[in-house]
Every structure is written in C-alpha cells, then in structure tokens.
Design an enzyme around this catalytic site. Structure first.
Site: not given
Ligand code: 2AM
Length: 476
Positions: A128, A182, A189
């Site tokens: 990331s 992830k 996010e």
C-alpha cells in the site's frame, strides 16, 4: 546467481519497488516482458544501486541467489497466472514467488495451494502507498508461510515505511491473509474518505463555509486527534484553485466518484462472512450512486425539506460538532474493519494479530494516521476487546462525542444533506448498544410466512407457532 531478489513487471509500481530495493543496498534482478522497459530502468536509475537486468525468463531466474525470491508486479488476474506459469517451471523447491499486485485473496489462496504442491512458496503480498510508497517506503502486508517470511521478511522490512523506528511490514498470516488484510485496508480507506467528504459537505451546506475556509478547518483538525494523511490531502485539494476558471478546484470536478473494486470486494467478502461493515458499504454505495447520472437527473424534481436551509447561528460551534461526529464515525468504521479482519482470520485459520495490522498501517499507506496507535494499544493488552468500541480510550471518545454526533446527523437529516456514513455509523452504534432489537419481530414475521421457527428468551430449543390454526406453539 548474485541478485538477492528479482522483480518482474516493471511498470511504475514494479520499477519503483525495484529502485527502493536497490537503494537499500540489495542486488536486484529486473525483468519485464517487453525488454525495453528493463533497459530503460537501468539507463535511468542504474546509478541508484545494483541492478541485474535480464531479457529472458531463464536469465532472470539464473541471476537469482537461492532460495530465489521473485516478485511479480503485473496486473491482477490472468496476467498474474500467466507470469506464475512462466516462472514456476524454472524454479526449485524452496524458492519464493511473491505477488505484489492487488490480487483477490481467494485467487491468492488458490495459487498458494497449487504452488505448495509443487514445492514452491507463494506469498500474496499487499503493498500500500501507491507509486510514491513503492519508491520511498510502503506499508507491506505479506501472507504465505512462516518459512517464506524468514527468507523474505528482512528484505521487505528494509524497504518498508518506518514509524518510531519500526518497519511497516509484518508477516500477516498464511496463504491469502496478506491480500485479505490489504483488501480490508482499502475498504476502510473508502469509509474514511466518505466520512471526510460528508464533513466537507456539512461544513459547506450547513455552516456555509467556502472550500478555502474548510481547508483551514481541516488543517486545524489535522493538528489534533484526526491527524492523518487523508485529512492532510483533503485540505490540499480543498485549498486548490482551478487555474482555468479561478474557481475552487472541487467545484469544477465532475461529482461522479469512481472505484477500482477493492472496496466492493471488501463488502462482498463481508457479506459472505456475515460481518456488518455498514460504513464501508455506504461508502461503496455512495460512489456508485454518484455515478448514476440519469437517476440523479430524474430525482432533481423531488421535494426537499420544507424548512429553509438555516445556517446555524454559530457556524464555528457546528464545525466543532462535525469534528466530533467525524471522529466518532471513524471509530465505528475502523471497528467494523477490524471485525472483518478478525472474522476472516477465524474463518480461514490465519491467526492474524490485529494490533500488528494497526502498527504497520501507521506509515506508508493511505490511511496512515496517529489514530492507528490507539487501535494498536487497544489490542496490546491480554484479552483483545470484542469490539474496538468498548476499548476504554474509544469508549470515552464516543461518550464525549455523543451529543455532537447526534446533533450533526439530525441536522443533516433535517436540512436534507445526505450523510450516509455518519448516519450508518451512528445506527450501528445504537443497534449494538440496544438491549433489545426488533430482530425479534423479524423472526416472528419469518415464522409467520415461512415457518422458519424462532428461539425463545426463556427456554432452549426451536419453536414454531401454528399461525394459520389455533396459534398454539410447537417445538420444531
Ligand atoms: P509489458 O511492459 O510487457 O506490457 C503492468 O502492466 C506490467 O505488467 C507491465 O510491466 C507489463 O509488461 C506486465 N504484464 C502485463 N501482462 C503481462 C503478461 N501477461 N505477461 C507478462 N507481463 C505482463
């Protein structure tokens, strides 16, 4: 072979990862399907470290020291399978293939199982931080076997972002654990971005602030508990003026948000796991809604609240309340994300350390923030909390945010400003708190039309009421 690690697939992400490795003193073999890219990398950046360029797959493999560590940086999906099939036959037992792309964790599980059969380690590795992170220090989430991490871990840790001297890289767990984590990172996010966007919308439409003013507010927030990369860049975007028109940049951008799919995967997976990630789901749906032009056009004629949009007497006070609502909603969104991580870990037997995940997201990635220190601390004690909401630090923050949070959600509803993230977070919070839920009534409805049975609060067993007959109860 001399190279400590190899990277194949030299588009921006692969190239930057290879440069990052070389800059940290590792000898890096580099390869790309189209050899021009390999040559270009060495020409442009060869002075940064020691690269071993290879034009053929065989030369590339031959240039690697054993056990070979080979990082694949190609598009997720068919390309990844094609590249694995190209290299796997050239490797030997104990070698490690790393997929640094954005694979779906189910694909990673499949690939890991297949390669394990062939004696190879396969590490699905979440990376990331985008192009910049790949070059200067990403947050790295490797899955795969513990054995593979012993050989790979030190290399990855050396190129990861660092916070307080600690690398933002840890072995997440077996097979697909890294790509799973992830994926959830990206889901969180989405939720965080949506909450920040709602805060902006409320400051603009309720408090009457202009984008430049809101940028200032966000800069102030960024010096407090909301300190994060996302708040920082939001202030930059809001403070930007469009050169062509002289108008605020945010006003000239088409309001249809796009997505690449990892947020959607997070929600799809959450549905399968039965985990209520309503904050992430609302964020994905909000992007989806924004793109439905015809639907939005048709809805322009629909009536709004009768009350005129009143600006609160004290806009500054409302701004403070929005800050509190944002913080409380953010706690909920992250609590939901961590619920998904622990549920996935239990479902797939990954034994993920939830505090370690918080620790490696403190740097390098998009959701990097001071806040993650609190999450790490919440999991640092002996017995992990059932939910982050009840961790004493978060519980106290939620207590202090109560009135402001409710006022902001109520005001948004009254004035017709959509705040799906804030509202969903509050609803989740209140639903968890409720001593009794109307789920009891839903069970009654299900039993009525479908004889689906229900459990009772006072006795063990499953029951059915004979609704169509004398309404007596039978044990099912
Ligand atoms: P290319 O330069 O030869 O196109 C991102 O697309 C990267 O993945 C590029 O480096 C690209 O190589 C590589 N890539 C994409 N599909 C591939 C495939 N099927 N086999 C090998 N490399 C591939």
């Amino acid at each position: 072979g001399q190279a400590q690690i190899g990277v194949t697939g030299l588009a921006v992400m692969g190239r930057n990862l290879a440069r990052n490795l070389a800059r940290h003193g590792h000898v890096v073999a580099v390869h790309n399907r189209t050899a021009a890219r390999t040559r270009q990398l060495v020409e442009e950046f060869g002075h940064e470290g020691e690269f071993v360029p290879a034009e053929s797959a065989a030369d590339f493999v031959a240039s690697l020291r054993r056990p070979r560590r080979l990082v694949i940086m190609v598009k997720a999906g068919a390309a990844t399978d094609a590249v694995i099939e190209e290299f796997a036959p050239l490797l030997e037992s104990g070698d490690v293939i790393v997929d640094g792309g954005n694979a779906h964790f189910e694909d990673t599980r499949r690939r890991e199982a297949a390669l394990r059969e062939r004696g190879l380690h396969f590490v699905g590795c979440g990376i990331s931080g985008g192009e910049e992170g790949a070059l200067n220090g990403p947050s790295i989430m490797p899955g795969g076997s513990a054995e593979s991490y012993r050989s790979l871990g030190p290399l990855l840790e050396s190129i990861a972002a660092r916070v307080d001297g600690e690398p933002c890289c840890t072995h997440i767990g077996p097979d697909g654990a890294g790509h799973f984590v992830k994926m959830v990172h990206n889901g969180i996010e989405y939720a965080d971005m949506q909450l920040i966007a709602e805060a902006y919308d409320l400051l603009r439409r309720v408090a009457g602030y202009e984008p430049g003013r809101i940028a200032e507010v966000f800069r102030t927030w960024n010096r407090g508990r909301l300190d994060s990369y996302l708040i920082e860049i939001t202030a930059e975007v809001l403070g930007h003026t469009d050169a062509a028109t002289g108008r605020p940049f945010v006003d000239v951008v088409a309001d249809a948000a796009e997505q690449k799919g990892t947020g959607r995967w997070t929600v799809q997976t959450a549905l399968d796991l039965g985990v209520p990630v309503s904050g992430i789901a609302e964020a994905v749906f909000a992007r989806s809604l924004s793109g439905h032009g015809a639907l939005r056009e048709a809805a322009q004629q629909l009536p709004g609240p009768v009350r005129p949009e009143l600006h609160p007497d004290d806009a500054a006070q409302f701004a403070d309340q929005v800050e509190a609502a944002l913080y409380a909603s953010k706690i909920v969104a992250y609590a939901q994300g961590w619920h998904q991580i622990t549920a996935g870990s239990a479902e797939y037997g990954w034994d993920i350390d939830p505090g370690a995940v918080a620790a490696i997201w403190r740097g390098g990635c998009i959701i990097r923030a001071r806040f993650l220190d609190e999450i790490r601390a919440a999991y640092a004690g002996g017995k992990p909390p059932v939910t982050l909401l009840t961790d004493p630090t978060f519980r106290e923050a939620l207590e202090r945010a109560q009135n402001a949070w409710r006022h902001v959600v109520a005001t948004a509803a009254q004035l017709g400003v959509p705040a799906p993230g804030f509202s969903a977070a509050l609803a989740y919070y209140d639903a968890l708190r409720a001593e009794r839920l109307p789920a009891a009534l839903v069970q009654g409805q299900r039993d009525y039309f479908g004889a689906h049975t229900y459990r009772r609060t006072d006795r063990e067993g499953s029951f059915h009421t004979l609704w169509g007959q004398d309404r007596s109860e039978v044990e099912a």
